[in-house]
Every structure is written in structure tokens, then in C-alpha cells.
Design a protein around this motif. Structure first.
Motif, PDB file in Angstrom:
ATOM      1  N   PHE A  64     -44.703  11.443  11.055  1.00 31.47           N
ATOM      2  CA  PHE A  64     -44.584  11.470  12.518  1.00 31.47           C
ATOM      3  C   PHE A  64     -44.248  10.089  13.074  1.00 31.47           C
ATOM      4  O   PHE A  64     -43.362   9.941  13.922  1.00 31.47           O
ATOM      5  CB  PHE A  64     -45.887  11.986  13.125  1.00 31.47           C
ATOM      6  CG  PHE A  64     -45.835  12.212  14.612  1.00 31.47           C
ATOM      7  CD1 PHE A  64     -45.317  13.381  15.132  1.00 31.47           C
ATOM      8  CD2 PHE A  64     -46.300  11.247  15.492  1.00 31.47           C
ATOM      9  CE1 PHE A  64     -45.260  13.604  16.503  1.00 31.47           C
ATOM     10  CE2 PHE A  64     -46.261  11.453  16.866  1.00 31.47           C
ATOM     11  CZ  PHE A  64     -45.733  12.631  17.374  1.00 31.47           C
ATOM     12  N   ILE A  65     -44.945   9.072  12.591  1.00 29.17           N
ATOM     13  CA  ILE A  65     -44.725   7.712  13.101  1.00 29.17           C
ATOM     14  C   ILE A  65     -43.378   7.166  12.665  1.00 29.17           C
ATOM     15  O   ILE A  65     -42.644   6.574  13.460  1.00 29.17           O
ATOM     16  CB  ILE A  65     -45.879   6.796  12.638  1.00 29.17           C
ATOM     17  CG1 ILE A  65     -47.188   7.208  13.321  1.00 29.17           C
ATOM     18  CG2 ILE A  65     -45.566   5.329  12.952  1.00 29.17           C
ATOM     19  CD1 ILE A  65     -48.425   6.581  12.723  1.00 29.17           C
ATOM     20  N   ASP A  66     -43.046   7.356  11.379  1.00 27.22           N
ATOM     21  CA  ASP A  66     -41.781   6.822  10.852  1.00 27.22           C
ATOM     22  C   ASP A  66     -40.586   7.706  11.185  1.00 27.22           C
ATOM     23  O   ASP A  66     -39.440   7.288  11.050  1.00 27.22           O
ATOM     24  CB  ASP A  66     -41.860   6.663   9.331  1.00 27.22           C
ATOM     25  CG  ASP A  66     -42.773   5.532   8.903  1.00 27.22           C
ATOM     26  OD1 ASP A  66     -43.071   4.667   9.753  1.00 27.22           O
ATOM     27  OD2 ASP A  66     -43.197   5.518   7.736  1.00 27.22           O
ATOM     28  N   GLN A  67     -40.867   8.967  11.577  1.00 28.61           N
ATOM     29  CA  GLN A  67     -39.820   9.969  11.799  1.00 28.61           C
ATOM     30  C   GLN A  67     -38.911  10.091  10.565  1.00 28.61           C
ATOM     31  O   GLN A  67     -37.680  10.079  10.638  1.00 28.61           O
ATOM     32  CB  GLN A  67     -39.011   9.655  13.063  1.00 28.61           C
ATOM     33  CG  GLN A  67     -39.724  10.026  14.364  1.00 28.61           C
ATOM     34  CD  GLN A  67     -39.990  11.528  14.461  1.00 28.61           C
ATOM     35  OE1 GLN A  67     -39.096  12.312  14.802  1.00 28.61           O
ATOM     36  NE2 GLN A  67     -41.227  11.953  14.174  1.00 28.61           N
ATOM     37  N   LYS A  68     -39.589  10.235   9.426  1.00 34.04           N
ATOM     38  CA  LYS A  68     -38.935  10.457   8.143  1.00 34.04           C
ATOM     39  C   LYS A  68     -39.561  11.688   7.487  1.00 34.04           C
ATOM     40  O   LYS A  68     -40.669  12.091   7.855  1.00 34.04           O
ATOM     41  CB  LYS A  68     -39.087   9.227   7.241  1.00 34.04           C
ATOM     42  CG  LYS A  68     -38.323   8.008   7.749  1.00 34.04           C
ATOM     43  CD  LYS A  68     -38.486   6.823   6.809  1.00 34.04           C
ATOM     44  CE  LYS A  68     -37.704   5.616   7.313  1.00 34.04           C
ATOM     45  NZ  LYS A  68     -37.864   4.435   6.440  1.00 34.04           N
TER      46      LYS A  68
END
Length: 199
Positions: free
Chosen positions: A93-97
Motif C-alpha cells: 500500500f505504501i510503496d504502491q507495488k
């Protein structure tokens, strides 16, 4: 939020949020208006490995399993998350990976969720919501560290007994092979631990 959501979910959501920040009616209405509602079937995936986590879910009841699949097809249960609380693959979610874990509902339940873009916009508009996000992230870190230290220092029996003490109504409904995988032992070993613990 267009769907009709039960008062129980809204009360649970507000009570949980208020553990971290104080919400007046205006802020709560702003926050909840950015969430959506969905019904989740038992064993339904909230997030599939290989896909990017673009939602954070609020569980007001029930619990979810985090697992990944090894190259030989074996499923490894890495964690369980019990209501109430927010869940997602926070790294994804944070890295959007893409996520390396699957998140699976273990029971039928109703959940609220907020999309990544809507949460980021809320962070920009509402300082208190941004603070909520920071405090929740800190809680996730603390929980993860405790989880790691437990695996390093506690026996499988100790970890099982802790789960039974904290979440008895859920643990008794977790299939044996999932629970054994989470504890890092065989199903046979877990059966022996269960038999000893009830004596």
C-alpha cells in the motif's frame, strides 16, 4: 458512502478511531464519507499476491489470514488479523507495488474500505487524519516487531496459548493446518499441544 451501513459498524469504526484521535461529528462525517462498504464471503481474497494494495479495510468483526505460496505450491500462513482494526499489505500500500501476500477473509463479514487516492487526499486536507495514519502505522510496526520476537523467543505452545487467551472465539474456528502453518509446526504437533492444553 451510498450503501446503508449498520449502526454497529459505524459505532465500532468510530470507537476504534477515537483510540488514536478525537473526532467530532464534522471530522467523523468527513472521514466516513470517504469509505465504502462491501460484503465479504468466507475465504474471499481481500488482496491477491501480485496485485497492488490500493485499499485499506476496516474489520469490525471477524478475522483475516495473511499467507503466501511457496514455489512448490505450499501455502504458508504468516499472520492472522483480528477485528477490530485496519488491515492491508502495508508494504504494498505504501510503496504502491505488487503485494507478496494474500489476504483472505476467514469468515463472512461486512467491511469498510478506503482507496489509496482518497486516503492521500484526506491526509492533505485533514491534519488529524494524517496523524491517525501515522499512529496506525506505528501500531503496525509494534505489532510486527512483537510478532517477530515471539517467533524468535517463544515456543509454539506459548504462542498457541497466547492466541487462545486473546482470541478464543476465533482460534477455535481456525482450520488446524492454517494454525499449524502460522505457528511453524506440523498439524500433528499442534494436535498434541491442543491435547496437553485442555488437560
Amino acid at each position: 458512502m451510498n450503501e446503508i451501513v449498520s449502526d454497529n459498524i459505524l459505532k465500532s469504526f468510530r470507537a476504534f478511531v477515537n483510540k488514536f484521535i478525537e473526532t467530532d461529528d464534522k471530522l467523523f462525517d468527513t472521514l466516513i464519507s470517504n469509505f465504502e462498504f462491501m460484503k465479504v464471503a468466507r475465504k474471499e481474497l481481500l488482496l491477491e499476491a501480485g496485485k497492488t494494495a490500493n485499499k485499506i479495510f476496516f474489520l469490525h468483526e471477524g478475522f483475516a489470514r495473511f499467507f503466501h505460496t511457496k514455489s512448490d505450491g505450499t501455502e504458508v500462513t504468516s499472520d492472522f488479523y483480528f477485528a477490530p482494526g485496519f488491515i492491508t499489505s502495508f508494504t504494498s500500500f505504501i510503496d504502491q507495488k505488487p503485494s507478496i501476500v494474500n489476504i483472505q477473509a476467514m469468515v463472512k463479514m461486512d467491511v469498510l474500505f478506503i482507496k489509496y487516492k482518497d486516503l492521500m487526499a484526506l491526509y492533505d486536507k485533514e491534519h488529524k487524519v494524517e496523524r491517525l495514519g501515522r499512529l496506525l502505522a506505528e501500531q503496525v510496526f509494534i505489532t510486527s516487531e512483537k510478532h517477530l520476537l515471539s517467533f524468535l523467543n517463544d515456543s509454539p505452545q506459548d504462542r498457541y496459548l497466547w492466541l487462545m487467551k486473546e482470541y478464543p472465539e476465533y482460534v477455535k474456528n481456525i482450520p488446524l493446518h492454517y494454525l499449524a502453518s502460522y505457528l511453524g509446526i506440523t498439524a500433528e504437533s499442534l494436535s498434541r499441544i491442543r491435547n496437553r492444553s485442555v488437560k
